[in-house]
Design an enzyme around this catalytic site. Sequence first.
Site, PDB file in Angstrom:
ATOM      1  N   LYS A 126       0.870  -1.186   0.000  1.00 46.95           N
ATOM      2  CA  LYS A 126       0.000   0.000   0.000  1.00 46.95           C
ATOM      3  C   LYS A 126       0.901   1.229   0.000  1.00 46.95           C
ATOM      4  CE  LYS A 126      -4.442   0.946   0.143  1.00 46.95           C
ATOM      5  NZ  LYS A 126      -5.571   0.102  -0.314  1.00 46.95           N
ATOM      6  N   ASP A 166      -6.881   4.278  -4.784  1.00 45.92           N
ATOM      7  CA  ASP A 166      -7.573   4.103  -3.507  1.00 45.92           C
ATOM      8  C   ASP A 166      -8.221   5.475  -3.267  1.00 45.92           C
ATOM      9  OD1 ASP A 166      -7.639   2.053  -1.057  1.00 45.92           O
ATOM     10  OD2 ASP A 166      -7.410   4.024  -0.176  1.00 45.92           O
ATOM     11  N   GLY A 237     -20.380   7.088   1.859  1.00 45.33           N
ATOM     12  CA  GLY A 237     -19.441   7.578   0.862  1.00 45.33           C
ATOM     13  C   GLY A 237     -20.158   7.916  -0.429  1.00 45.33           C
ATOM     14  N   GLY A 239     -17.770   8.058  -3.391  1.00 43.38           N
ATOM     15  CA  GLY A 239     -16.635   7.909  -4.309  1.00 43.38           C
ATOM     16  C   GLY A 239     -16.765   6.684  -5.191  1.00 43.38           C
ATOM     17  N   ASN A 240     -15.653   6.250  -5.722  1.00 43.49           N
ATOM     18  CA  ASN A 240     -15.653   5.154  -6.691  1.00 43.49           C
ATOM     19  C   ASN A 240     -16.321   3.886  -6.164  1.00 43.49           C
ATOM     20  OD1 ASN A 240     -13.735   2.535  -7.342  1.00 43.49           O
ATOM     21  ND2 ASN A 240     -14.362   3.662  -9.159  1.00 43.49           N
ATOM     22  N   ALA A 242     -18.464   3.466  -3.482  1.00 43.70           N
ATOM     23  CA  ALA A 242     -19.892   3.690  -3.210  1.00 43.70           C
ATOM     24  C   ALA A 242     -20.675   3.731  -4.527  1.00 43.70           C
ATOM     25  CB  ALA A 242     -20.080   4.995  -2.439  1.00 43.70           C
ATOM     26  N   TRP A 243     -20.072   4.367  -5.522  1.00 38.81           N
ATOM     27  CA  TRP A 243     -20.714   4.461  -6.842  1.00 38.81           C
ATOM     28  C   TRP A 243     -20.963   3.072  -7.435  1.00 38.81           C
ATOM     29  CZ3 TRP A 243     -17.826   3.089 -11.375  1.00 38.81           C
ATOM     30  CH2 TRP A 243     -18.526   3.252 -12.559  1.00 38.81           C
TER      31      TRP A 243
HETATM   32  O1  2IT Z   1      -8.014  -1.493  -1.097  1.00 41.06           O
HETATM   33  C1  2IT Z   1      -7.888  -1.990  -2.233  1.00 41.06           C
HETATM   34  O2  2IT Z   1      -7.998  -3.200  -2.426  1.00 41.06           O
HETATM   35  C2  2IT Z   1      -7.616  -1.092  -3.343  1.00 41.06           C
HETATM   36  N1  2IT Z   1      -7.546   0.111  -3.130  1.00 41.06           N
HETATM   37  C3  2IT Z   1      -7.366  -1.630  -4.715  1.00 41.06           C
HETATM   38  C4  2IT Z   1      -5.959  -2.093  -4.858  1.00 41.06           C
HETATM   39  C5  2IT Z   1      -5.561  -2.528  -6.240  1.00 41.06           C
HETATM   40  O3  2IT Z   1      -4.367  -2.845  -6.393  1.00 41.06           O
HETATM   41  O4  2IT Z   1      -6.379  -2.564  -7.154  1.00 41.06           O
END
Ligand code: 2IT
Length: 445
Positions: A126, A166, A237, A239-240, A242-243
């Site tokens: 991450k 993310d 939320g 964002g992506n 929630a959408w």
């Molecule tokens: O928390 C997650 O699993 C993501 N933000 C996606 C991570 C990814 O490598 O697609």
Amino acid sequence: MKFDVEKFMAEIIAKNPAEPEFHQAVREVAESLEDFLNDNPKYIENKILERIAEPERVVMFRVPWVDDKGEIQINRGFRIQTNSAIGPYKGGFRFHPSVTLGSLKFLGFEQTFKNSLTTLPMGGGKGGSDFNPQGKSDMEIMRFCQSFMTEMFRHIGPETDVPAGDIGVGAREIGYLFGQYKRLANQFVGVLTGKGREYGGSLVRPEATGYGTVYFAQHMLALNGEEIRGKTAVVSGFGNVAWGAAKKLHELGAKVVAISGPDGYVYIEDGITAEGVDYMLDLRASNKNIVSPFAEKFGAKFIAGKKPWEVKCDIAFPCAIQNELGIEDAKALVANGCKYVVETSNMGCTAEAVEYLVANVEFAPGKAANAGGVACSGLEMSQNAEKRSWTAEEVGAELAKIMKGIHETCVKYGKSADGKVNYVKGANIGGFIKVADAMIAQGIV
Ligand code: 2IT
């Protein structure tokens, strides 16, 4: 040799001070694994959990950039390379003011188990920055992304570490990050996922996390002989994630009666419409990070400063950020008759809330329910490696199959004698085994 959770946690806390989210994520896994480890002492002898809790590598660096007024800004960049036992490090970048070393360590730790659950060959990682995209111009975002990648590029690569988006990192940011990587590395490779369609991105990746969590919910409901159609859902939320969840819930005939933002929540009495779902994308793109314009546009009710968990529903999908749902919220949901809480944000519920929800409803942890996003990233990596694009049907079918498999894994390792499934335990044990066996096979590295 016995595994002692408290002794293990005392060492984790002493070694990683002031990282409460990391302690929370590690404790949850340690508690889930306790009996399993004591039944399988090879994992204790090999100190597998101790090793997973120590990231293989942490990179932390300065990100200087110049804002539109000509003022110099300094942010901090990170990449946590948690575990590469089953594949290259894989996990998103988060750009949010709450980002710290500890929050990314918790996310990298969770990601390691999640990625293993998908069955695809991806390790855990991450990264991100405390950069706040809110109110920034497009050019400021581009300059920030370029500066961030100028240091990041030497630590990542398609066979080493493959970041994605993310919170605060969507298609626009991935585009700028990819452009700078390509320029510096002089290589057009699948180093990031969540890319645009035109340059190696996968169909369905934008929707995948939200679709995946709804597929997971469908399997949870099916175990109780229920279906999504006609159910009332609350989504936090906008964002992506929630959408994607709202889009699939609407498509399957569920009624999404709330979405939320840092400013409060919108109550949508008759349920979100297809236009409402589309408008969530405009809201995110506006960089304002508020949900209230949704209420103005669709004549819905805006409740300022409140979380949506007070709204009556059958299923709740926390889709915003860690610890967004606490014990009082959990109690309010149960008191209102909610029967399923499908955590979709990473560690969206506090430890207290998780304990309460596991005892009182069907509760799925984020590392299982939200794995559709990274799973689709894994499919994007496959497409990049074979230099072709799959159809939406092919990707969608794989995603559905993977979510079904994760649900089966949770049931396999989480089912107790009375037939009730503890999804937290199931996901933690199920995710652990593959990583642990790969680590043992590879020796003490
Ligand atoms: O928390 C997650 O699993 C993501 N933000 C996606 C991570 C990814 O490598 O697609």
